[in-house]
Design a protein around this motif. Structure first.
Motif, PDB file in Angstrom:
ATOM      1  N   PRO A 170     -35.694   1.091  54.397  1.00 16.35           N
ATOM      2  CA  PRO A 170     -35.041  -0.198  54.169  1.00 16.35           C
ATOM      3  C   PRO A 170     -36.038  -1.221  53.635  1.00 16.35           C
ATOM      4  N   PRO A 171     -35.642  -2.034  52.647  1.00 18.35           N
ATOM      5  CA  PRO A 171     -36.588  -2.987  52.037  1.00 18.35           C
ATOM      6  C   PRO A 171     -37.095  -4.040  53.004  1.00 18.35           C
ATOM      7  N   GLU A 172     -36.314  -4.344  54.056  1.00 24.26           N
ATOM      8  CA  GLU A 172     -36.766  -5.368  54.995  1.00 24.26           C
ATOM      9  C   GLU A 172     -37.936  -4.898  55.857  1.00 24.26           C
ATOM     10  N   LEU A 173     -38.154  -3.581  55.941  1.00 31.40           N
ATOM     11  CA  LEU A 173     -39.299  -3.053  56.692  1.00 31.40           C
ATOM     12  C   LEU A 173     -40.492  -2.995  55.749  1.00 31.40           C
ATOM     13  N   ASP A 174     -41.142  -4.142  55.552  1.00 31.88           N
ATOM     14  CA  ASP A 174     -42.140  -4.270  54.498  1.00 31.88           C
ATOM     15  C   ASP A 174     -43.581  -4.294  54.986  1.00 31.88           C
ATOM     16  N   VAL A 175     -43.803  -4.070  56.293  1.00 28.50           N
ATOM     17  CA  VAL A 175     -45.164  -4.047  56.828  1.00 28.50           C
ATOM     18  C   VAL A 175     -45.381  -2.752  57.600  1.00 28.50           C
ATOM     19  N   GLU A 191     -47.853   7.158  72.067  1.00 30.32           N
ATOM     20  CA  GLU A 191     -47.700   8.335  71.213  1.00 30.32           C
ATOM     21  C   GLU A 191     -47.403   7.951  69.758  1.00 30.32           C
ATOM     22  N   ARG A 192     -46.740   6.825  69.568  1.00 31.29           N
ATOM     23  CA  ARG A 192     -46.354   6.420  68.212  1.00 31.29           C
ATOM     24  C   ARG A 192     -47.270   5.295  67.745  1.00 31.29           C
ATOM     25  N   ARG A 193     -48.334   5.652  67.037  1.00 33.11           N
ATOM     26  CA  ARG A 193     -49.310   4.659  66.582  1.00 33.11           C
ATOM     27  C   ARG A 193     -48.934   4.051  65.238  1.00 33.11           C
ATOM     28  N   TYR A 194     -48.170   4.784  64.437  1.00 34.05           N
ATOM     29  CA  TYR A 194     -47.788   4.314  63.116  1.00 34.05           C
ATOM     30  C   TYR A 194     -46.366   3.765  63.170  1.00 34.05           C
ATOM     31  N   VAL A 195     -46.196   2.496  62.794  1.00 37.26           N
ATOM     32  CA  VAL A 195     -44.904   1.831  62.882  1.00 37.26           C
ATOM     33  C   VAL A 195     -44.668   1.032  61.607  1.00 37.26           C
ATOM     34  N   ARG A 196     -43.425   1.065  61.126  1.00 33.97           N
ATOM     35  CA  ARG A 196     -43.042   0.244  59.969  1.00 33.97           C
ATOM     36  C   ARG A 196     -42.042  -0.799  60.439  1.00 33.97           C
ATOM     37  N   VAL A 197     -42.350  -2.054  60.225  1.00 34.27           N
ATOM     38  CA  VAL A 197     -41.536  -3.138  60.763  1.00 34.27           C
ATOM     39  C   VAL A 197     -41.338  -4.213  59.704  1.00 34.27           C
ATOM     40  N   SER A 198     -40.515  -5.208  60.052  1.00 37.04           N
ATOM     41  CA  SER A 198     -40.302  -6.360  59.187  1.00 37.04           C
ATOM     42  C   SER A 198     -41.500  -7.294  59.262  1.00 37.04           C
ATOM     43  N   LEU A 238     -56.758  -4.048  56.158  1.00 36.23           N
ATOM     44  CA  LEU A 238     -55.923  -2.920  55.747  1.00 36.23           C
ATOM     45  C   LEU A 238     -56.723  -1.630  55.731  1.00 36.23           C
ATOM     46  N   GLN A 239     -56.056  -0.550  56.107  1.00 35.10           N
ATOM     47  CA  GLN A 239     -56.658   0.785  56.060  1.00 35.10           C
ATOM     48  C   GLN A 239     -55.626   1.737  55.472  1.00 35.10           C
ATOM     49  N   ASP A 240     -55.878   2.209  54.266  1.00 33.73           N
ATOM     50  CA  ASP A 240     -54.920   3.066  53.539  1.00 33.73           C
ATOM     51  C   ASP A 240     -53.546   2.402  53.447  1.00 33.73           C
ATOM     52  N   GLY A 241     -53.540   1.098  53.213  1.00 37.94           N
ATOM     53  CA  GLY A 241     -52.285   0.378  53.083  1.00 37.94           C
ATOM     54  C   GLY A 241     -51.654  -0.040  54.390  1.00 37.94           C
ATOM     55  N   LEU A 242     -52.288   0.256  55.515  1.00 36.07           N
ATOM     56  CA  LEU A 242     -51.757  -0.085  56.831  1.00 36.07           C
ATOM     57  C   LEU A 242     -52.448  -1.327  57.383  1.00 36.07           C
ATOM     58  N   LEU A 243     -51.678  -2.197  58.018  1.00 33.44           N
ATOM     59  CA  LEU A 243     -52.243  -3.338  58.729  1.00 33.44           C
ATOM     60  C   LEU A 243     -52.703  -2.843  60.095  1.00 33.44           C
ATOM     61  N   VAL A 244     -54.002  -2.873  60.333  1.00 31.64           N
ATOM     62  CA  VAL A 244     -54.572  -2.317  61.560  1.00 31.64           C
ATOM     63  C   VAL A 244     -54.625  -3.411  62.631  1.00 31.64           C
ATOM     64  N   LEU A 245     -53.954  -3.164  63.749  1.00 32.99           N
ATOM     65  CA  LEU A 245     -53.992  -4.068  64.896  1.00 32.99           C
ATOM     66  C   LEU A 245     -54.622  -3.336  66.066  1.00 32.99           C
ATOM     67  N   HIS A 246     -55.719  -3.859  66.570  1.00 32.61           N
ATOM     68  CA  HIS A 246     -56.374  -3.303  67.748  1.00 32.61           C
ATOM     69  C   HIS A 246     -55.827  -4.016  68.983  1.00 32.61           C
ATOM     70  N   PHE A 247     -55.577  -3.268  70.033  1.00 31.27           N
ATOM     71  CA  PHE A 247     -55.078  -3.906  71.246  1.00 31.27           C
ATOM     72  C   PHE A 247     -55.737  -3.294  72.476  1.00 31.27           C
ATOM     73  N   GLY A 248     -55.874  -4.129  73.487  1.00 33.10           N
ATOM     74  CA  GLY A 248     -56.458  -3.686  74.745  1.00 33.10           C
ATOM     75  C   GLY A 248     -55.661  -4.250  75.921  1.00 33.10           C
ATOM     76  N   LEU A 249     -55.835  -3.628  77.067  1.00 38.72           N
ATOM     77  CA  LEU A 249     -55.134  -4.038  78.274  1.00 38.72           C
ATOM     78  C   LEU A 249     -56.120  -4.735  79.200  1.00 38.72           C
ATOM     79  N   VAL A 250     -55.775  -5.950  79.594  1.00 41.40           N
ATOM     80  CA  VAL A 250     -56.662  -6.737  80.446  1.00 41.40           C
ATOM     81  C   VAL A 250     -55.862  -7.326  81.609  1.00 41.40           C
ATOM     82  N   LEU A 251     -56.584  -7.700  82.647  1.00 39.87           N
ATOM     83  CA  LEU A 251     -55.973  -8.385  83.773  1.00 39.87           C
ATOM     84  C   LEU A 251     -55.908  -9.870  83.468  1.00 39.87           C
TER      85      LEU A 251
END
Length: 260
Positions: free
Chosen positions: A160-165, A185-192, A243-256
């Protein structure tokens, strides 16, 4: 002693190292061990004979359907050559290889019957109706036209064209004291592009089954992101370095949560 599994080939010249040569008029019959064909009829992931042979269109490597589908939950690269199959949806670039599957069934006696029995037992144990075998009709002009019309609107292979990221969610770790979570398990996601960091956080929380006391920090490059920021704004402001191979890379961590 039982006769070993083999494949008979016809040729006019004998090959060194092959046995059981039978002379028949001007032709020669050569018997080859089935093991010589293992690289072509076995799955590199499960090391068993190919079942529902499925080929990657980008590199033409073939695997069992269930094996390659499970593999793509963890990676978007071919298990054999490591080529990027698709940046976000590698399942778009696989196709069934029915001709190869027919060859495997002909070369390995009782394999098809054994698989059919296992499938029937699987459905019966769960009280489900056993699917009927697919009958492929002989090709004809009308069938070809009908298939073309049916294949055009298939939404399965249309993004779908609206999923542009396209996102790559990289888990960098959890603070000491946080250990009750599932792997993402799902690290690769396409979203709006209109989605915000808050939406990404909610997605991570749901998939990793995080507790309400756990805080998710999302970072892009060297910037700690705020919940209200949209992904399109982040991509435009950070630029190519994020960007990495056209992907927007978001790093995330879990903190208290910090205690004030």
């Amino acid at each position: 002693m039982s006769t070993p599994l083999c494949l008979s080939l016809y040729g006019r010249r004998s090959h060194e190292g092959l046995t059981n040569i039978l002379d028949s008029d001007s032709e020669e019959e050569t018997t080859l061990s089935l093991k010589q064909f293992y690289p072509y009829i076995r799955c590199a992931l499960c090391c068993g004979f190919l079942i529902d042979a499925t080929t990657i269109t980008e590199c033409l490597h073939t695997f069992c359907k269930t094996c390659i589908v499970k593999h793509f939950f963890q990676s978007n690269k071919c298990p054999t050559c490591s080529i990027v199959v698709h940046q976000t949806q590698p399942l778009y670039n696989i196709r069934p290889d029915r001709q190869l599957q027919d060859i495997v069934y002909k070369m390995v006696p009782f394999l098809e019957e054994s698989e059919r029995k296992q499938m029937c037992n699987f459905y019966k144990e769960r009280g489900l109706a056993v699917p009927k075998p697919v009958v492929i009709s002989s090709p004809g002009p009308m069938v070809i036209k009908r298939q073309k019309k049916e294949n055009i609107p298939q939404s399965m292979f249309t993004i779908p064209p609206e999923l542009d990221v396209s996102l790559l969610l990289d888990f960098v770790g959890a603070e000491e004291g946080i250990d009750n979570y599932k792997p993402l398990e799902r690290r690769y996601v396409r979203v709006s592009g209109e989605a915000t960091v808050r939406h990404v956080e909610l997605f991570i929380r749901r998939k990793m089954e995080l507790s309400a006391t756990c805080q998710v920090d999302v970072v892009c490059g060297d910037h700690l992101l705020d919940h209200y920021q949209s992904l399109k704004d982040i991509q435009n402001s950070v630029g190519e370095e994020a960007l990495q191979d056209g992907l927007l890379v978001l790093h995330f961590g879990l903190v208290l949560p910090s205690q004030s």
